[in-house]
Scaffold this motif. Structure first.
Motif, PDB file in Angstrom:
ATOM      1  N   ILE A 144       0.876  -1.176   0.000  1.00 41.79           N
ATOM      2  CA  ILE A 144       0.000   0.000   0.000  1.00 41.79           C
ATOM      3  C   ILE A 144       0.914   1.227   0.000  1.00 41.79           C
ATOM      4  N   ALA A 145       0.917   1.974  -1.109  1.00 41.20           N
ATOM      5  CA  ALA A 145       1.883   3.073  -1.240  1.00 41.20           C
ATOM      6  C   ALA A 145       1.259   4.450  -1.074  1.00 41.20           C
ATOM      7  N   ASP A 146      -0.039   4.583  -1.298  1.00 38.59           N
ATOM      8  CA  ASP A 146      -0.628   5.925  -1.372  1.00 38.59           C
ATOM      9  C   ASP A 146      -1.379   6.343  -0.110  1.00 38.59           C
ATOM     10  N   ARG A 147      -1.438   5.525   0.901  1.00 38.04           N
ATOM     11  CA  ARG A 147      -2.181   5.887   2.111  1.00 38.04           C
ATOM     12  C   ARG A 147      -1.549   5.225   3.329  1.00 38.04           C
ATOM     13  N   SER A 148      -1.906   5.745   4.478  1.00 30.54           N
ATOM     14  CA  SER A 148      -1.325   5.275   5.740  1.00 30.54           C
ATOM     15  C   SER A 148      -2.142   4.132   6.316  1.00 30.54           C
ATOM     16  N   ARG A 149      -1.421   3.195   6.898  1.00 33.76           N
ATOM     17  CA  ARG A 149      -2.037   2.124   7.666  1.00 33.76           C
ATOM     18  C   ARG A 149      -1.362   2.140   9.022  1.00 33.76           C
ATOM     19  N   TYR A 150      -2.108   1.880  10.076  1.00 31.91           N
ATOM     20  CA  TYR A 150      -1.480   2.076  11.377  1.00 31.91           C
ATOM     21  C   TYR A 150      -2.224   1.342  12.490  1.00 31.91           C
ATOM     22  N   CYS A 151      -1.468   1.089  13.540  1.00 37.98           N
ATOM     23  CA  CYS A 151      -2.027   0.649  14.816  1.00 37.98           C
ATOM     24  C   CYS A 151      -1.998   1.880  15.720  1.00 37.98           C
ATOM     25  N   PRO A 152      -3.114   2.398  16.160  1.00 35.32           N
ATOM     26  CA  PRO A 152      -3.120   3.631  16.948  1.00 35.32           C
ATOM     27  C   PRO A 152      -2.318   3.510  18.249  1.00 35.32           C
ATOM     28  N   ILE A 153      -2.290   2.305  18.827  1.00 37.88           N
ATOM     29  CA  ILE A 153      -1.575   2.129  20.093  1.00 37.88           C
ATOM     30  C   ILE A 153      -0.067   2.177  19.848  1.00 37.88           C
ATOM     31  N   CYS A 154       0.411   1.468  18.806  1.00 38.87           N
ATOM     32  CA  CYS A 154       1.834   1.509  18.454  1.00 38.87           C
ATOM     33  C   CYS A 154       2.255   2.926  18.074  1.00 38.87           C
ATOM     34  N   LEU A 155       1.370   3.634  17.361  1.00 37.38           N
ATOM     35  CA  LEU A 155       1.689   4.997  16.930  1.00 37.38           C
ATOM     36  C   LEU A 155       1.905   5.893  18.144  1.00 37.38           C
ATOM     37  N   ALA A 156       1.081   5.711  19.170  1.00 41.89           N
ATOM     38  CA  ALA A 156       1.221   6.523  20.386  1.00 41.89           C
ATOM     39  C   ALA A 156       2.467   6.133  21.177  1.00 41.89           C
ATOM     40  N   GLU A 157       2.796   4.824  21.188  1.00 41.23           N
ATOM     41  CA  GLU A 157       3.920   4.353  21.988  1.00 41.23           C
ATOM     42  C   GLU A 157       5.274   4.616  21.310  1.00 41.23           C
ATOM     43  N   GLU A 158       5.346   4.415  19.975  1.00 41.71           N
ATOM     44  CA  GLU A 158       6.635   4.451  19.293  1.00 41.71           C
ATOM     45  C   GLU A 158       6.873   5.734  18.509  1.00 41.71           C
ATOM     46  N   GLY A 159       5.805   6.424  18.094  1.00 45.91           N
ATOM     47  CA  GLY A 159       5.941   7.725  17.452  1.00 45.91           C
ATOM     48  C   GLY A 159       6.319   7.695  15.986  1.00 45.91           C
ATOM     49  N   PHE A 160       6.163   6.533  15.288  1.00 43.85           N
ATOM     50  CA  PHE A 160       6.426   6.513  13.843  1.00 43.85           C
ATOM     51  C   PHE A 160       5.582   5.410  13.194  1.00 43.85           C
ATOM     52  N   PHE A 161       5.483   5.477  11.847  1.00 39.83           N
ATOM     53  CA  PHE A 161       4.728   4.494  11.071  1.00 39.83           C
ATOM     54  C   PHE A 161       5.658   3.358  10.652  1.00 39.83           C
ATOM     55  N   GLN A 162       5.285   2.138  11.051  1.00 42.02           N
ATOM     56  CA  GLN A 162       6.125   0.988  10.734  1.00 42.02           C
ATOM     57  C   GLN A 162       5.987   0.604   9.259  1.00 42.02           C
ATOM     58  N   SER A 163       7.090   0.199   8.668  1.00 45.80           N
ATOM     59  CA  SER A 163       7.094  -0.224   7.264  1.00 45.80           C
ATOM     60  C   SER A 163       6.194  -1.431   7.037  1.00 45.80           C
ATOM     61  N   GLY A 195      -2.998  -6.963  19.585  1.00 41.91           N
ATOM     62  CA  GLY A 195      -4.158  -7.796  19.280  1.00 41.91           C
ATOM     63  C   GLY A 195      -5.301  -7.045  18.645  1.00 41.91           C
ATOM     64  N   VAL A 196      -5.007  -6.001  17.852  1.00 39.37           N
ATOM     65  CA  VAL A 196      -6.069  -5.216  17.219  1.00 39.37           C
ATOM     66  C   VAL A 196      -5.842  -5.170  15.713  1.00 39.37           C
ATOM     67  N   GLN A 197      -6.912  -4.817  14.990  1.00 37.46           N
ATOM     68  CA  GLN A 197      -6.815  -4.647  13.547  1.00 37.46           C
ATOM     69  C   GLN A 197      -6.102  -3.334  13.220  1.00 37.46           C
ATOM     70  N   LEU A 198      -5.368  -3.344  12.103  1.00 36.84           N
ATOM     71  CA  LEU A 198      -4.786  -2.100  11.613  1.00 36.84           C
ATOM     72  C   LEU A 198      -5.875  -1.239  10.983  1.00 36.84           C
ATOM     73  N   LEU A 199      -5.685   0.080  11.027  1.00 35.57           N
ATOM     74  CA  LEU A 199      -6.668   1.025  10.494  1.00 35.57           C
ATOM     75  C   LEU A 199      -6.134   1.682   9.228  1.00 35.57           C
ATOM     76  N   GLU A 200      -7.052   2.002   8.315  1.00 37.51           N
ATOM     77  CA  GLU A 200      -6.699   2.749   7.109  1.00 37.51           C
ATOM     78  C   GLU A 200      -7.483   4.050   7.017  1.00 37.51           C
ATOM     79  N   ARG A 201      -8.495   4.183   7.823  1.00 36.18           N
ATOM     80  CA  ARG A 201      -9.359   5.363   7.758  1.00 36.18           C
ATOM     81  C   ARG A 201      -9.271   6.166   9.050  1.00 36.18           C
ATOM     82  N   CYS A 202      -9.614   7.414   8.918  1.00 38.45           N
ATOM     83  CA  CYS A 202      -9.644   8.313  10.076  1.00 38.45           C
ATOM     84  C   CYS A 202     -10.948   8.122  10.825  1.00 38.45           C
ATOM     85  N   ALA A 203     -10.854   7.989  12.133  1.00 37.10           N
ATOM     86  CA  ALA A 203     -12.067   7.826  12.936  1.00 37.10           C
ATOM     87  C   ALA A 203     -12.897   9.103  12.974  1.00 37.10           C
ATOM     88  N   GLY A 204     -12.277  10.237  12.632  1.00 31.90           N
ATOM     89  CA  GLY A 204     -13.001  11.501  12.668  1.00 31.90           C
ATOM     90  C   GLY A 204     -13.829  11.751  11.431  1.00 31.90           C
TER      91      GLY A 204
END
Length: 647
Positions: free
Chosen positions: A101-120, A134-143
């Motif tokens: 996936i090259a054009d959009r972000s995918r993320y674990c919100p908990i890892c993002l808060a703990e580590e401060g970067f987007f994992q490859s 133990g959670v699903q990765l997100l591709e969309r904004c909750a807002g």
């Protein structure tokens, strides 16, 4: 306006271990107050395409005071310099570029808060879960509900203003966590203790990264396509919940391999066979089969596990057709190991005519699959059941060979059959089958019982040998049935068994004992009728009755009458014939048609008369009552009546 080439960026954060290329660019862009990472690249004089797979990164490396090779390690560059290469570098391995996936972000919100970067690793499509949390990765904004593009100003904030670290994610399934964990391990990421890799089939955990990703992408393309396939382009466009759902289903299949894969193939067949007028692999499995055995995958040796499981399914589970000998896509020995074989091949395997084997199937003697495709019919037989039938058939003999076992001519042997002494497996009076069939072991057991306890020796000059004993018994009004019953009931002792003879001809008797037995004859007039009298009782012409007697459909005996031997019909044989057979003329009256038309219709459906003009040149058609009582015969007869009524 481009940045000054001589002046590096004000802030130059270092890449983190496992950080993705676009996530790192966004972090650099935000630190230096740039609108987005694309603006930063253009300002440094880099091509916008450099962020994907090509182009120089030297201006960016110089501005960050980094070696260009360190940035190349983050970017998904082509794995080879050859033209048309679709494999790109990803971590310590390579994957097909459609897997990223090259054009959009995918993320674990908990890892993002703990580590401060987007994992490859989050950019790899089959990775749909965070094993650590133990959670699903997100591709969309909750807002705002939109996909989170890399074209934004802040690392942790969507353009709508929502903080991505505050998003809530759903729990991931154990299977998707196991698949994600294995993929992370192959990329050099530390494995987390939350997921259990044992949930994934061992065959897949042993694959290299590129092979494992190829397997997941291929299965994912068909997991919801009902055999038509979504294709790589459609797969590349799957976003959010749709993409996560696809790869979660793939993870479930890989965890329960190959059982869950076989269930997927069953689903292909259910949807592929709807309204089909043809049979075969391409009809039932559609583009799945064509793609799996395309030159691209066959020549490269990819998707070996899928192909192996697919051929196992064809061999042991597929009942929708047969594999042509000219099919060179499949394994060479698969044609000879397929569980279900077509009728013609099955007949060749057991050295039997296909028409005769089909009659056995219609009679229910061997189970088969009958597939109707429009006007065509395909009959498939399980190899194991075919072999069981062959072994059973090897123990079967026809009337000629059965007579040889007992050493009897046709008429007396059939008398034993009608009396239930010689047991038949099939025959005109049993199930309407045109030919008598016997089991060798049953006949041999009968002969062994007759000769039980009898010494084996040659007869003496005073002994009465079997053929002479039969003539004496017949002359005195005794038939073969009375003869054999007396032996089995121990009312007549067999003095010895001649080793030079065969069957019952081995028997010889003490003259005094045999004559004492034969003197107990019954007056033939009390228990028999002449052929003309039998014809009158049956309501038939004498010529018809004589033919039935000669055909052994009506049992007869030879008795002594006035010093001559005459042919008589036992009264119980008349009753036996009436309960076993019915003339076509009687059926024709009942169903409002002619006997010739009724016989022709029944023969077209495989219900053969036991005698008649086209069978043995008999004057009338007769059918077995037991065969006509079967469901298919009843439906055919009712069909004749309904057509007559409609006309």
């Amino acid at each position: 306006m481009p940045l000054d080439d001589t002046r590096p960026l004000v802030r130059t954060p270092r890449p983190q271990a496992g950080e993705g290329f676009m996530g790192y660019l966004l972090r650099v862009s935000e630190a230096n107050g740039c609108p987005d990472p694309y603006w930063l690249l253009r300002a440094l004089g880099c091509s916008a395409y450099a962020l994907a797979t090509s182009g120089t990164l030297k201006p960016l490396a110089d501005a960050l005071s980094l070696e260009e090779v360190s940035l190349e390690a983050l970017r998904h560059a082509p794995a080879s310099d050859g033209p048309g290469s679709r494999q790109v570098r990803f971590g310590s391995g390579t994957v097909h570029r459609s897997a990223i996936i090259a054009d959009r972000s995918r993320y674990c919100p908990i890892c993002l808060a703990e580590e401060g970067f987007f994992q490859s690793v989050w950019q790899l499509k089959p990775v749909t879960a965070c094993p650590k949390h133990g959670v699903q990765l997100l591709e969309r904004c909750a807002g705002c509900g939109r996909s989170v593009s890399w074209r934004r100003e802040e690392l942790f904030r969507c353009p709508c203003g929502h903080d991505l670290r505050q998003s809530t994610s759903q729990p991931a399934s154990p299977e998707s966590m196991a698949l994600s964990r294995v993929l992370m391990g192959k990329l050099g990421n530390p494995l987390h203790e939350v997921a259990d890799p044992a949930l994934l089939a061992e065959a897949f955990t042993a694959l290299e990264l590129a092979d494992l990703v190829d397997h997941t992408l291929f299965i994912g393309a068909y997991v919801s396509g009902r055999g038509r396939g979504a294709g790589r382009q459609t797969m590349s466009r799957l976003m959010g919940d749709a993409g996560i759902d696809v790869f979660q289903r793939v993870a479930v299949i890989l965890a329960d391999w190959p059982k869950a894969f076989f269930a997927l193939l069953d689903d292909f067949r259910r949807h592929g066979g709807e309204g089909a007028t043809h049979i075969g692999l391409e009809m039932e499995f559609r583009s799945f089969y064509a793609a799996l055995y395309s030159r691209q995958f066959r020549e490269s040796g990819k998707l070996g596990l899928v192909r192996g499981a697919f051929e196992t399914y064809l061999r042991n589970h597929w009942r929708g057709g047969f594999l042509g000998a000219k099919n060179r896509r499949l394994a060479d020995d698969l044609h000879d190991r397929q569980r279900y074989v077509p009728l013609a091949k099955a007949a060749r395997l057991i050295d039997m005519h296909s028409g005769a084997l089909e009659r056995e199937i219609r009679a229910g003697l061997i189970e088969a699959l009958i597939l109707r495709m429009g006007s065509r019919t395909l009959i498939m037989i399980d190899r194991e059941k075919l072999e069981a039938y062959r072994l059973n058939r090897d123990q079967m003999v026809g009337l000629f060979d059965a007579r040889r076992v007992l050493g009897l001519s046709k008429s007396p042997f059939l008398d034993l059959v009608r009396a239930g002494i010689a047991k038949a497996v099939r025959g005109p009076t049993l199930d309407g089958y045109a030919y008598w069939t016997f089991r060798k072991t049953d006949l041999q057991q009968l002969l062994d019982t007759i000769l039980s306890g009898v010494p084996e020796s040659k007869p003496g000059p005073d002994h009465i040998e079997y053929r002479k004993a039969v003539r004496i018994a017949t002359y005195r009004g005794l038939g073969i049935v009375d003869f054999v019953k007396a032996i089995l009931g121990r009312n007549l002792r067999v003095a010895g068994a001649d080793p030079r003879a065969v069957g019952m001809e081995r028997c010889y008797f003490d003259p005094d004992e045999f004559l004492a037995f034969a003197s107990g004859e019954r007056p033939f007039a009390n228990w028999t009728a002449s052929v003309e009298e039998a014809a009158a009782q049956l309501g038939l012409k004498s010529q018809v009755t004589y033919h039935l007697v000669r055909s052994n459909l009506i049992r007869s005996v030879s008795v002594s009458e006035g010093g001559k031997i005459s042919l008589r019909v036992p009264l119980d044989a008349i009753r036996e014939f009436e309960t076993s057979y019915i003339p076509a003329a009687e059926l024709a009256v009942r169903y409002g048609t002619s006997s010739r038309h009724l016989a022709a219709v029944l023969q077209q459906h495989g219900i053969v008369p036991v005698t008649g003009p086209t069978v043995d040149s008999g004057r009338q058609y007769f059918f077995s009552r037991s065969r006509l009582a079967m469901r298919d015969a009843s439906e055919i007869l009712e069909g004749i009546r309904s057509r007559i009524d409609t006309a």
